[in-house]
Every structure is written in structure tokens, then in C-alpha cells.
Design an enzyme around this catalytic site. Structure first.
Site, PDB file in Angstrom:
ATOM      1  N   SER A 110       0.801  -1.226   0.000  1.00 20.49           N
ATOM      2  CA  SER A 110       0.000   0.000   0.000  1.00 20.49           C
ATOM      3  C   SER A 110       0.834   1.276   0.000  1.00 20.49           C
ATOM      4  O   SER A 110       0.313   2.344  -0.296  1.00 20.49           O
ATOM      5  CB  SER A 110      -0.952   0.017   1.201  1.00 20.49           C
ATOM      6  OG  SER A 110      -0.218   0.103   2.409  1.00 20.49           O
TER       7      SER A 110
ATOM      8  N   HIS B  46       1.270   4.171   6.889  1.00 21.93           N
ATOM      9  CA  HIS B  46       0.681   5.044   5.868  1.00 21.93           C
ATOM     10  C   HIS B  46       1.111   6.485   6.083  1.00 21.93           C
ATOM     11  O   HIS B  46       1.656   6.838   7.127  1.00 21.93           O
ATOM     12  CB  HIS B  46      -0.843   4.935   5.862  1.00 21.93           C
ATOM     13  CG  HIS B  46      -1.347   3.715   5.155  1.00 21.93           C
ATOM     14  ND1 HIS B  46      -2.661   3.361   5.134  1.00 21.93           N
ATOM     15  CD2 HIS B  46      -0.707   2.769   4.427  1.00 21.93           C
ATOM     16  CE1 HIS B  46      -2.824   2.248   4.436  1.00 21.93           C
ATOM     17  NE2 HIS B  46      -1.636   1.859   4.005  1.00 21.93           N
TER      18      HIS B  46
ATOM     19  N   ASP C 193      -7.875   6.254   4.595  1.00 20.53           N
ATOM     20  CA  ASP C 193      -7.958   5.077   5.478  1.00 20.53           C
ATOM     21  C   ASP C 193      -9.196   5.014   6.360  1.00 20.53           C
ATOM     22  O   ASP C 193      -9.267   4.163   7.250  1.00 20.53           O
ATOM     23  CB  ASP C 193      -6.719   5.032   6.380  1.00 20.53           C
ATOM     24  CG  ASP C 193      -5.460   4.694   5.618  1.00 20.53           C
ATOM     25  OD1 ASP C 193      -5.558   4.178   4.489  1.00 20.53           O
ATOM     26  OD2 ASP C 193      -4.370   4.947   6.156  1.00 20.53           O
TER      27      ASP C 193
END
Length: 161
Positions: free
Chosen positions: A68, A108, A134
Site C-alpha cells: 500500500s 501510511h 484510510d
């Protein structure tokens, strides 16, 4: 027990005959090996605990588990984290966070920061390789993360070719 191989060579019947080696040792040698192993394990634990204290992070080193964050980080890359509470969280920073109900921390990037007048900070994250933010990963009803959710912030990395 050994079996004959090519001329002049002897091969063990199993790749590692650990128990056979242990049976051949006298008590002093066995005690010495156990003590050496215990010292190695305790040294590793002391180094890990020392890193926790120095970095302020409950997990000073993490492994990237998904794609990701590609192309910034790839699966298997090691990230070195710090988590000093007094440092403000800024948009663009890469954080590792835990969400209630999930065991595995997520790596992230912070895309939005919302700071209230009382000093409370909330922020939103997104994987670089993901289409959406998210919010779908957070616990039900949670739209923002808080500092308490952060395990650490990426300060360095070690990547594999």
C-alpha cells in the site's frame, strides 16, 4: 551413525544431529552452551528494550507487510521508528499506527491534520498506492486518528533488493 559417501568422506544420516552432539558433551560443556545461549537471548532483549527507551516507540523497528505504500516502501522493507510525543504530526509524514480491533500496525502517510484550539490533534492517513483514504480501516465510527493511535514515525529504512 554415518554412511559412506564418495571415497574419503563421511556424511551424517541427518542434517543436524543436535541431540547426538548434546549426548556427547560432558556436563560442564552442556552448561557452558546453555549459558552462552541465555546470554545471547538476554543481550538481544536488552538491546530491544534499550531501543524502546531511546526511540519512545513501543516497536522501534517494523517490517512493511503490504504494497500500500509503494513506490516509497515495498513489502519486506524495515522501517526505523521514533515516537516522541512532543513532536507535532504534520501532513506528509509517514506514521505507523494501530487501530482498535486490529493486531497488525499499519504504515501510511498523513494526508490531513486537524488541530483544535485546545491543542488536540486529529489526522487522516492514506497509503500512497491506495485510491482512497484510510477511514475504511479505522474502527467503526472513527473518522480521524489521534496521537494515542501512533506507534511511531518513520525516520529511516532498510530495503531489500
Amino acid at each position: 551413525m554415518v554412511r559412506a559417501g564418495a571415497v574419503g568422506t563421511h556424511l551424517p544420516t541427518s542434517g543436524l544431529d543436535i541431540f547426538g552432539d548434546l549426548r556427547k558433551m560432558n556436563k560442564r560443556q552442556l552448561y557452558y552452551q546453555v549459558l552462552n545461549f541465555a546470554m545471547i537471548v538476554s543481550s538481544a532483549l536488552m538491546i530491544w528494550k534499550g531501543l524502546i527507551v531511546l526511540t519512545g516507540s513501543e516497536s522501534p523497528i517494523v517490517v512493511v507487510l503490504s504494497g500500500s505504500m509503494e513506490p516509497a516502501f515495498h513489502r519486506g522493507d524495515l522501517l526505523f521508528l521514533t515516537n516522541f510525543r512532543e513532536d507535532p504530526i504534520r501532513a506528509g509524514e509517514i506514521v505507523v499506527f494501530k487501530v482498535e480491533g486490529r493486531d497488525i500496525p499499519i504504515v501510511h502517510r498523513v494526508i490531513k491534520v486537524h488541530e483544535k484550539d485546545n491543542g488536540d490533534i486529529k489526522f487522516l492517513t492514506k497509503g500512497d498506492n491506495n485510491e482512497v483514504d484510510d477511514r475504511g480501516l479505522y474502527k467503526e465510527g472513527q473518522n480521524w486518528l489521534e496521537k494515542k493511535d501512533v506507534v511511531g514515525r518513520a525516520r529511516g529504512m532498510l530495503f531489500w533488493l
